[in-house]
Scaffold this motif. Structure first.
Motif, PDB file in Angstrom:
ATOM      1  N   ALA A 363      32.351  55.919  39.308  1.00  0.00           N
ATOM      2  CA  ALA A 363      32.858  56.772  38.312  1.00  0.00           C
ATOM      3  C   ALA A 363      32.087  56.658  37.046  1.00  0.00           C
ATOM      4  O   ALA A 363      32.271  57.108  35.845  1.00  0.00           O
ATOM      5  CB  ALA A 363      34.630  56.683  37.930  1.00  0.00           C
ATOM      6  N   GLY A 364      31.176  55.417  37.128  1.00  0.00           N
ATOM      7  CA  GLY A 364      30.395  55.146  35.893  1.00  0.00           C
ATOM      8  C   GLY A 364      31.171  54.489  34.905  1.00  0.00           C
ATOM      9  O   GLY A 364      30.917  54.833  33.583  1.00  0.00           O
ATOM     10  N   ILE A 365      32.399  53.978  34.976  1.00  0.00           N
ATOM     11  CA  ILE A 365      33.329  53.406  33.992  1.00  0.00           C
ATOM     12  C   ILE A 365      32.963  51.668  34.160  1.00  0.00           C
ATOM     13  O   ILE A 365      33.176  51.137  35.160  1.00  0.00           O
ATOM     14  CB  ILE A 365      34.684  53.779  34.359  1.00  0.00           C
ATOM     15  N   ASP A 366      33.056  51.016  32.961  1.00  0.00           N
ATOM     16  CA  ASP A 366      33.063  49.574  33.020  1.00  0.00           C
ATOM     17  C   ASP A 366      34.477  49.226  32.961  1.00  0.00           C
ATOM     18  O   ASP A 366      35.769  49.870  32.762  1.00  0.00           O
ATOM     19  CB  ASP A 366      32.365  49.109  31.908  1.00  0.00           C
ATOM     20  N   ILE A 367      34.494  47.878  33.319  1.00  0.00           N
ATOM     21  CA  ILE A 367      36.109  47.307  33.223  1.00  0.00           C
ATOM     22  C   ILE A 367      36.224  45.964  32.405  1.00  0.00           C
ATOM     23  O   ILE A 367      35.381  44.971  32.687  1.00  0.00           O
ATOM     24  CB  ILE A 367      36.338  46.792  34.821  1.00  0.00           C
ATOM     25  N   PRO A 368      36.259  46.324  31.143  1.00  0.00           N
ATOM     26  CA  PRO A 368      36.289  45.270  30.224  1.00  0.00           C
ATOM     27  C   PRO A 368      37.272  43.977  30.334  1.00  0.00           C
ATOM     28  O   PRO A 368      38.126  44.362  31.496  1.00  0.00           O
ATOM     29  CB  PRO A 368      36.859  45.704  28.701  1.00  0.00           C
ATOM     30  N   PRO A 369      37.007  42.753  30.003  1.00  0.00           N
ATOM     31  CA  PRO A 369      37.881  41.752  30.409  1.00  0.00           C
ATOM     32  C   PRO A 369      39.267  41.793  30.195  1.00  0.00           C
ATOM     33  O   PRO A 369      40.239  41.542  30.952  1.00  0.00           O
ATOM     34  CB  PRO A 369      37.455  40.484  29.577  1.00  0.00           C
ATOM     35  N   LYS A 370      39.660  42.599  29.195  1.00  0.00           N
ATOM     36  CA  LYS A 370      41.021  42.872  28.876  1.00  0.00           C
ATOM     37  C   LYS A 370      41.635  43.928  29.887  1.00  0.00           C
ATOM     38  O   LYS A 370      42.834  43.450  30.285  1.00  0.00           O
ATOM     39  CB  LYS A 370      41.298  43.452  27.448  1.00  0.00           C
ATOM     40  N   VAL A 371      40.965  44.580  30.504  1.00  0.00           N
ATOM     41  CA  VAL A 371      41.514  45.449  31.300  1.00  0.00           C
ATOM     42  C   VAL A 371      41.579  44.928  32.722  1.00  0.00           C
ATOM     43  O   VAL A 371      42.528  45.063  33.327  1.00  0.00           O
ATOM     44  CB  VAL A 371      40.346  46.789  31.538  1.00  0.00           C
ATOM     45  N   ALA A 372      40.433  44.165  32.961  1.00  0.00           N
ATOM     46  CA  ALA A 372      40.434  43.362  34.090  1.00  0.00           C
ATOM     47  C   ALA A 372      41.987  42.680  34.196  1.00  0.00           C
ATOM     48  O   ALA A 372      42.421  42.139  35.294  1.00  0.00           O
ATOM     49  CB  ALA A 372      39.501  42.368  34.390  1.00  0.00           C
ATOM     50  N   THR A 373      42.210  41.953  33.208  1.00  0.00           N
ATOM     51  CA  THR A 373      43.378  40.832  33.034  1.00  0.00           C
ATOM     52  C   THR A 373      44.697  41.695  33.328  1.00  0.00           C
ATOM     53  O   THR A 373      45.476  41.380  34.039  1.00  0.00           O
ATOM     54  CB  THR A 373      43.322  40.532  31.676  1.00  0.00           C
ATOM     55  N   ARG A 374      44.700  42.962  32.706  1.00  0.00           N
ATOM     56  CA  ARG A 374      45.852  43.936  32.850  1.00  0.00           C
ATOM     57  C   ARG A 374      45.869  44.450  34.519  1.00  0.00           C
ATOM     58  O   ARG A 374      46.919  44.125  35.200  1.00  0.00           O
ATOM     59  CB  ARG A 374      45.994  45.188  32.306  1.00  0.00           C
ATOM     60  N   PHE A 375      44.849  44.575  35.080  1.00  0.00           N
ATOM     61  CA  PHE A 375      44.730  44.794  36.495  1.00  0.00           C
ATOM     62  C   PHE A 375      45.358  43.628  37.541  1.00  0.00           C
ATOM     63  O   PHE A 375      46.013  43.957  38.247  1.00  0.00           O
ATOM     64  CB  PHE A 375      43.291  45.203  36.844  1.00  0.00           C
TER      65      PHE A 375
END
Length: 422
Positions: A363-375
Motif C-alpha cells: 500500500a506504500g505506507i510506512d509503519i512508524p515505531p509508535k504504530v509498530a508498538t501498538r500493533f
C-alpha cells in the motif's frame, strides 16, 4: 462481564440439544408471550417518527428490497419471538438510518465530493481471521475504521447529541445490547465478541440499502440468499460509498480500513467502487470455517429457534461457503497483484508483523515505531483462545467426516496456500 482464562475450555456438551440456564428460560418465558408482527407500514412509520424525515430516496427499488427482506424473515417459521423482535428492531433501525442519511446529504451536499482514497480492505471467508486482522490494522490511528456501535447505527438522529458526560447515545444503546447478550449467551465472547468498540463489517452499512448478506446469519432464509445474489451490487456498493463519505464528514477524514466476507463474492463491485484499494485476502481450511460457523450458529440458536437441526446447518453453510469461494477463486485476479496479498490462517498465529509489514509495503505506507508498538501490543493481548477455548468437533456435534466435506473444495486448495486443520 467476567473475563475468561485462556486455558479454560468451554462446555458445549449440549450444543445441538441445549439445556437452558435459568436466565435463558426466564428470557424465553417472557419473550414468547410477546407476539411480534412485521407490518411494513407500521415499521416505516416508526422509522419516520424516529428520524423526523420521510424521504427514503427510493429511486432504485428500495421498497421492493425491503419487502423481500421482510418476507424472508416471515418465511422462517422456526424463529422464536425473541429474535423476531430483534430483527424487527433491526429493520426499523436500518430504515431510520437511511432516512437520516438522505436528510444529511440534502443539508450538506458537499459530502458527495469527499474522496474515499486508497482504502485498505480485508476480504476472506467468515471465521478466517478477517476480524482479527482488521482490528489489528485499526490500531494504526491514522486509519479510519468502523466500530461496532457505529456499524449498527451509523447516522445520528437529528437533535440527539451526546449526554451530559459526552457519550454518544448510539454507543450507550449498543453497549446495553452487548451486556444483555453476554448475560444470555456468555460463550459468544469466545466465538465472536462484538463489543461496542470492536471493529466490525461495513456489510452492516449495505443493509441501509437492503443489499447485504447479513440476514443469513440471523435466520434461515435461502430465499433472501437467492434474492441478494441476483442484485446489481455495483449500484449498492456505490451506496456504501455514500455512507462512508457521510461518516468521513461526521467523524474525520482519514484513510479507511474495511472488511467483510461478503466482498469475497462481490469483487467486481468492490473494485469498481474502490479501484485504488489495497486488499488483504485471508484464507483458511473451509472445513474449519464451516465447523466454526455452524458451532457458533447452533449455540446462538438455543435462544433464537425452536429447534437446532444440525443437519440443516451443515448442508446450508457448506453450500454457502462453496458458493462464496467459487466466486472468490473466479474473480481473485480482478485485484491487481501489486495491490493485494494472500494471508493464510496459519500466519495469523501471534506472529502477524511480517504479513502486516508486507501488506503495508504494497500500500506504500510506512509503519512508524509508535504504530509498530501498538500493533505488537494488540497481537500480544489477543492471542487465539484468550477468551476461552471452544471445543469445536464436527464429528461429535454434526456427525460429519472432515475429509468428506473437504473433498468439495479441491479447487480452493489448488489455488491458495491452505492447510487442512481438522
Amino acid at each position: 462481564m467476567t473475563t475468561r482464562s485462556s486455558t479454560e475450555t468451554l462446555n458445549l456438551d449440549d450444543l445441538t440439544d441445549p439445556v437452558l440456564t435459568e436466565t435463558q428460560r426466564q428470557i424465553l418465558d417472557y419473550t414468547e408471550s410477546q407476539h411480534v408482527t412485521f407490518d411494513i407500514d407500521e415499521m416505516l412509520a416508526e422509522a419516520v417518527q424516529q428520524a423526523g424525515s420521510f424521504d427514503l430516496a427510493d429511486d432504485d427499488g428500495f421498497a421492493d428490497r425491503l419487502a423481500a427482506h421482510v418476507a424472508a424473515i416471515e418465511s422462517d417459521t422456526g424463529l422464536r419471538q425473541l429474535i423476531r423482535s430483534s430483527l424487527r428492531a433491526r429493520v426499523i433501525r436500518k430504515v431510520r438510518n437511511r432516512l437520516s442519511l438522505t436528510d444529511l446529504l440534502k443539508r450538506y451536499p458537499e459530502i458527495a465530493s469527499i474522496h474515499i482514497e486508497r482504502p485498505l480492505i480485508v476480504v476472506g471467508m467468515p471465521r478466517s481471521g478477517t476480524t482479527h486482522l482488521v482490528n489489528l490494522i485499526a490500531q494504526d490511528r491514522r486509519r479510519r475504521a468502523l466500530p461496532y456501535w457505529e456499524a449498527e447505527d451509523p447516522i445520528p438522529t437529528l437533535g440527539q447529541g451526546p449526554d451530559v458526560f459526552g457519550v454518544d447515545p448510539r454507543y450507550t444503546r449498543v453497549k446495553a445490547e452487548h451486556e444483555a447478550l453476554m448475560a444470555s449467551t456468555p460463550y459468544v465472547a469466545a466465538m465472536h465478541d462484538r463489543f461496542p468498540e470492536a471493529i466490525e463489517e461495513e456489510v452492516e452499512l449495505l443493509d441501509l440499502d437492503m443489499a447485504g448478506y447479513v440476514l443469513e446469519w440471523h435466520a434461515r432464509v435461502p430465499g433472501w440468499r437467492d434474492f441478494y445474489l441476483g442484485l446489481d451490487h455495483v449500484r449498492h456498493y456505490g451506496y456504501l460509498k455514500k455512507i462512508l463519505q457521510a461518516l468521513t464528514f461526521l467523524r474525520g477524514p482519514r484513510t479507511w480500513v474495511l472488511k467483510s466476507p461478503q466482498h469475497a463474492e462481490q469483487l467486481t463491485p468492490l473494485m469498481t467502487t474502490f479501484p485504488d484499494a489495497t486488499v488483504a485476502f485471508t484464507h483458511r481450511d473451509p472445513v474449519a470455517v464451516i465447523q466454526s460457523a455452524i458451532t457458533m450458529m447452533a449455540y446462538s440458536d438455543r435462544l433464537r429457534r425452536t429447534s437446532i437441526d444440525p443437519d440443516w446447518l451443515v448442508d446450508y453453510w457448506s453450500d454457502r461457503i462453496h458458493r462464496l469461494l467459487t466466486a472468490c477463486v473466479r474473480d481473485r485476479d480482478l485485484v491487481p497483484a501489486d495491490r493485494s496479498v494472500d494471508i493464510s490462517f496459519h500466519h495469523l498465529n501471534g506472529n502477524e508483523m511480517p504479513v502486516l509489514t508486507s501488506f503495508y509495503d504494497l500500500a506504500g505506507i510506512d509503519i512508524p515505531p509508535k504504530v509498530a508498538t501498538r500493533f505488537q501490543a494488540y497481537i500480544d493481548d489477543n492471542r487465539r483462545g484468550a477468551k476461552g477455548r471452544i471445543p469445536y468437533d464436527l464429528r461429535r456435534h454434526f456427525c460429519v467426516e472432515p475429509d468428506e466435506l473437504r473433498s468439495r473444495f479441491g479447487f480452493y486448495f489448488d489455488r491458495f496456500d491452505v492447510r487442512p486443520e481438522i
